[in-house]
Design a protein around this motif. Structure first.
Motif, PDB file in Angstrom:
ATOM      1  N   SER A 225      -1.259  13.705   5.506  1.00 27.65           N
ATOM      2  CA  SER A 225      -2.161  12.745   4.874  1.00 27.65           C
ATOM      3  C   SER A 225      -1.819  12.538   3.411  1.00 27.65           C
ATOM      4  O   SER A 225      -1.173  13.387   2.759  1.00 27.65           O
ATOM      5  N   ILE A 226      -2.244  11.393   2.939  1.00 33.78           N
ATOM      6  CA  ILE A 226      -2.108  11.065   1.509  1.00 33.78           C
ATOM      7  C   ILE A 226      -3.456  11.333   0.841  1.00 33.78           C
ATOM      8  O   ILE A 226      -4.491  10.846   1.301  1.00 33.78           O
TER       9      ILE A 226
ATOM     10  N   GLU B  67       7.496   7.681  12.223  1.00 33.50           N
ATOM     11  CA  GLU B  67       6.064   7.499  12.457  1.00 33.50           C
ATOM     12  C   GLU B  67       5.322   7.379  11.128  1.00 33.50           C
ATOM     13  O   GLU B  67       5.569   8.136  10.197  1.00 33.50           O
ATOM     14  N   LEU B  68       4.430   6.389  11.104  1.00 35.37           N
ATOM     15  CA  LEU B  68       3.568   6.228   9.929  1.00 35.37           C
ATOM     16  C   LEU B  68       2.463   7.270  10.022  1.00 35.37           C
ATOM     17  O   LEU B  68       1.643   7.232  10.931  1.00 35.37           O
ATOM     18  N   LEU B  69       2.448   8.203   9.086  1.00 36.85           N
ATOM     19  CA  LEU B  69       1.482   9.289   9.151  1.00 36.85           C
ATOM     20  C   LEU B  69       0.172   8.917   8.471  1.00 36.85           C
ATOM     21  O   LEU B  69      -0.891   9.285   8.917  1.00 36.85           O
ATOM     22  N   ASP B  70       0.271   8.196   7.344  1.00 36.75           N
ATOM     23  CA  ASP B  70      -0.958   7.824   6.636  1.00 36.75           C
ATOM     24  C   ASP B  70      -0.642   6.664   5.706  1.00 36.75           C
ATOM     25  O   ASP B  70       0.526   6.428   5.348  1.00 36.75           O
TER      26      ASP B  70
ATOM     27  N   GLU C  72       0.852  -1.188   0.000  1.00 35.14           N
ATOM     28  CA  GLU C  72       0.000   0.000   0.000  1.00 35.14           C
ATOM     29  C   GLU C  72       0.884   1.232   0.000  1.00 35.14           C
ATOM     30  O   GLU C  72       2.099   1.137   0.114  1.00 35.14           O
ATOM     31  N   PHE C  73       0.252   2.380  -0.181  1.00 34.63           N
ATOM     32  CA  PHE C  73       1.012   3.638  -0.150  1.00 34.63           C
ATOM     33  C   PHE C  73       1.131   4.080   1.309  1.00 34.63           C
ATOM     34  O   PHE C  73       0.145   4.086   2.035  1.00 34.63           O
ATOM     35  N   GLN C  74       2.375   4.441   1.699  1.00 32.70           N
ATOM     36  CA  GLN C  74       2.586   4.842   3.087  1.00 32.70           C
ATOM     37  C   GLN C  74       3.367   6.142   3.138  1.00 32.70           C
ATOM     38  O   GLN C  74       4.304   6.344   2.353  1.00 32.70           O
TER      39      GLN C  74
END
Lengths: 541, 251
Positions: free
Chosen positions: A405-406, A363-366, A353-355
């Motif tokens: 956000s993406i 930190e994973l933001l979205d 997926e897109f991350q």
């Protein structure tokens, strides 16, 4: 009755008198004296291809034309000094024949042309000329001095040879000879001995270190002397080797350092290749690398690794040290194959997926789901923007990562075609990419509608392209060999949609990838036979 | 050509026979017919088609060799000498014989600063023949119109010489000759007008001669050495005008 007889008698007497006075054969008539040969006769002569400043050897063609003659000719006799060498018994006024100058001693000789009229009695019968012309020529059988080739330059797509002309005056012609495989063949003959250049329009400017070898043979018609030889080449071969050259995720050009960072497909080693002054290979082995970031900054480039605890590393391009970004330990998916560093210290990772991650904290933001799971994907950044484009599995995503956000701004499907090697072209505010098999498409970045597409030729298959200012350099594979060439790089002016072709460089093998080093006007071309060429784009101009 | 000659002879014989029968019928008058001796001179022209063509051909050879040669004279009409003896057979017919001689020539004479080239042809004809004259008008009128039929032989002599004279190059001097010399039979039809002047025996006459043609063959020599030129033949055609002035004495 008597009157009638009187008339008849008168007529008979008059008729008889007339016959006596006019017809009788009693005395010899006056003789006709022909004074024409003693009068001044006129005419001009023009010699062709005879130069009094030259010397001649071997067979010499003598050609001249007579004009404005005040009489018609029955014969033209040509003497060299006192020796009759040729007689033409015809009325034609253009004479052409060969003599062998070797049958005469070296030195100055007189050619005398005697013109005989066809209507001057004994003058005609005995061949007494009524008009004569002469010209001096010099015979010299010595071997001519060879020319010296001083070099060559590229004139357009063809080599232009330069030489110092022979000092011999008996040069008849120069043979231009070319060798491409061990023996020379004559490709042209130059009859003007003062010519000191030759443009070989049959030789295409192809990239190679020994495209052809030339020499100029000087001939006097009998003997020859060979010049020195000159090899023509275009480009400098670099002994570089890319282990994987198709994917952006495996190869990165570091323009400001004249380096290529190349990841071997078996992930066993990372090669740093310098191509400026010859290859210096730096190899970093044993780190189980998976993919390179598709951009770099501050002399650092990010690398995705297979080991979970060392998911992301940073390579310092100055000292080739690797630093593990521990904040990403066990975070990136195994399938994460593509990576790009965004503004504001974010990274965008393309895996299952897109991350979107914060680079500092890890930190994973979205994250957003993607369609398909196959082809790794290519990024195309719009400079100084948070908008970029991703091509993966025949889908093109227009993405914005404003904030944390993406956002999928647009997604389009390009079935069975795809678009590769996208690049943003600020000059025309377009995104360009290769649309197989032979198109280059241009898209509007805001609407992502196709603006136009361009095909150089039906059988020119683009494989890679580069952008430099408002010039586009496209490397093609030629399906049919042109001039024994299978690859070509064409430079286009993209200031208009006409895609004006400015310059071409032929290659013996298909083009795989193009790179620009830091220096202006240089281009590195990787070919399918693993040969690598450095071109000086200004050479020959 | 032979057929024409035969017809001519037959015609002559028929006329002669016819005229003799008239003479026998008027035997009283025969003794009044005198015997004439005639001597005359005048002019005659000769057609000489083949002779002229031969000369033209020779001239053309030299023209093609570069000589702008011109024909100054080519077989013009010339003097003819005539001797005849005749006897009137009747008022309308006369029988006699004749001797005639005439000649003519052609010239193409060329010179330039180097030399001379002369092409000269000379032709002479001498005839001896018997004739029969049929008067068309009264023989006592001053102007007598008649038809004369001749049959006899002629001596044809024709020489065509080419002579070059180059003083600086004597080896180029040469003289070649082409000659025809033959006695051949001849037949003529002469349409004839004779006018007798008041003076005794003086008369002038004019006529047009239609002559038979005969073929003659050439001989050649180079610098007086005969050689074989190959067969060159000429048709001798002596048709032409004739004008005579002379004396005719009755015996």
């Amino acid at each position: 009755m008597s009157e009638r007889f009187l008339k008849l008698k008168t007529i008979i007497i008059l008729f008889t008198t007339f016959l006596i006075l006019n017809s009788c054969d009693l005395t010899e008539p006056d003789r006709f004296y022909n004074s024409a040969p003693e009068k001044q006769q006129n005419g001009t002569i023009e010699f062709s291809e005879l130069d009094e400043s030259k010397h001649y050897a071997g067979f010499l063609r003598i050609k001249f034309s007579l004009s404005d003659l005040s009489f018609s000719t029955s014969a033209i006799k040509i003497y060299i000094d006192e020796q009759l060498v040729r007689t033409f018994k015809s009325s034609k006024n253009i004479i052409e024949f060969d003599i062998n100058t070797a049958t005469f001693p070296d030195g100055l000789h007189n050619i005398n042309i005697s013109v005989i009229s066809d209507d001057m009695g004994y003058f005609t019968l005995l061949g007494v000329p009524v008009l004569e012309f002469s010209k001096q020529i010099y015979f010299d059988q010595s071997t001519p001095e060879p020319v010296f080739i001083t070099g060559y330059e590229w004139n357009g797509n063809h080599p232009l040879l330069h030489w110092n002309i022979s000092n011999s005056l008996n040069v008849k012609y120069y043979f231009v000879e070319r060798s491409t495989g061990g023996y020379y063949s004559r490709i042209d003959t130059i009859y003007d001995f003062k010519v000191d250049t030759y443009l070989d329009t049959l030789q295409i400017k192809a990239v190679g270190e020994n495209l052809a070898e030339y020499r100029i043979t000087t001939s006097n018609g009998e003997q020859i002397s060979n010049s020195n030889t000159v090899k023509i080449k275009y480009g400098v071969r670099l002994f570089l080797h890319l282990f994987q050259d198709f994917s952006r995720n495996l190869c990165m050009n570091i323009e400001n350092k004249n380096q290529l960072v190349n990841l071997a497909t078996d992930s066993s080693q990372l090669n740093i290749i310098e191509y400026n002054n010859g290859p210096i290979k730096h190899t970093i082995a044993g780190n189980n690398f998976r993919a390179l970031s598709q951009n770099y900054d501050n002399d650092n480039i990010l690398l995705i690794c297979n080991t979970p605890e060392d998911n992301l590393k940073k390579l310092n391009l100055n000292n080739y040290t690797l630093t593990t970004l521990s904040q990403f330990a066990n975070k990136l998916y195994y399938q994460s194959n593509s990576l790009i560093k965004l503004k504001n210290n974010r990274i965008f990772v393309l895996g299952s997926e897109f991350q979107l991650y914060d680079l500092d904290s890890g930190e994973l933001l979205d994250s957003k789901s993607r369609i398909g799971h196959g082809y790794p994907g290519e990024f195309c950044l719009v400079p100084d923007s948070t908008i970029f484009f991703v091509y993966s599995d025949y889908y093109i995503y227009k993405i914005s990562c404003e904030g944390d956000s993406i956002y999928f701004l647009k997604t389009i499907f390009t079935p069975n075609v795809g678009i590769r090697n996208q690049k943003y072209i600020p000059y025309i505010n377009k995104i360009a990419g290769i649309i197989p098999p032979n198109l280059i498409g241009f898209y509007d970045p805001s609407t992502f509608e196709k603006s136009f597409e361009y095909a150089e030729d039906t059988y020119f298959y683009p494989s890679h392209f580069l952008l430099k200012n408002n010039f586009l350099y496209v490397g093609y594979t030629l399906s049919y060999q042109t001039n024994n060439m299978e690859g070509i790089v064409i430079k286009y002016d993209i200031s208009s949609i006409s895609m004006q072709s400015l310059e071409k460089w032929y290659f013996k093998k298909p083009i795989r990838r193009l790179f620009f080093p830091e220096e202006a006007n240089r281009l590195i071309v990787f070919c399918s036979d693993e040969s690598v060429w450095l071109l000086d784009l200004m050479e020959g101009k | 050509m032979k057929i024409v000659q035969i017809i001519f002879v037959i015609t002559l014989l028929v006329l002669f026979t016819y005229n003799c029968s008239i003479a026998q019928d008027s035997s009283k008058v025969v003794n009044n017919y005198p015997f004439y001796i005639g001597l005359a001179s005048g002019l005659t022209t000769l057609t000489l088609t083949d002779v002229n063509k031969l000369f033209d051909d020779v001239v053309m050879v030299y023209k093609q060799a570069g000589f702008p040669i011109k024909i100054q004279r080519q077989n013009p009409g010339n003097i003819i000498f005539h001797l005849s003896a005749s006897k009137d057979l009747s008022d309308v017919s006369t029988l006699g014989f004749r001797l005639q001689h005439t000649w003519t020539s052609s010239y193409a004479l060329y010179s330039d600063a180097i030399g001379d080239l002369d092409l000269i042809s000379k032709l002479s004809v001498s005839k001896f023949d018997v004739y029969y004259q049929l008067n068309l008008t009264d023989r006592f009128e001053p102007l007598l119109a008649s038809l004369q039929f001749y049959s006899g032989f002629l001596s044809f002599n024709y020489n065509l010489t080419t002579e070059s004279n180059v003083p600086l190059l004597p080896e180029l001097n040469s003289k070649s000759r082409l000659y025809f010399n033959k006695i051949i039979p001849c037949f003529e039809l002469l349409v004839f007008f004779k006018y007798k002047f008041g003076i005794v025996g003086l008369s002038t006459s004019a006529g047009f001669r239609i002559a038979s043609t005969s073929k003659v063959y050439a001989h050649s020599s180079q610098d007086d050495i005969p050689y074989d030129e190959g067969e060159i033949d000429l048709d001798v055609n002596l048709t032409g005008l004739v004008c005579l002035v002379g004396l005719e004495i009755a015996l």
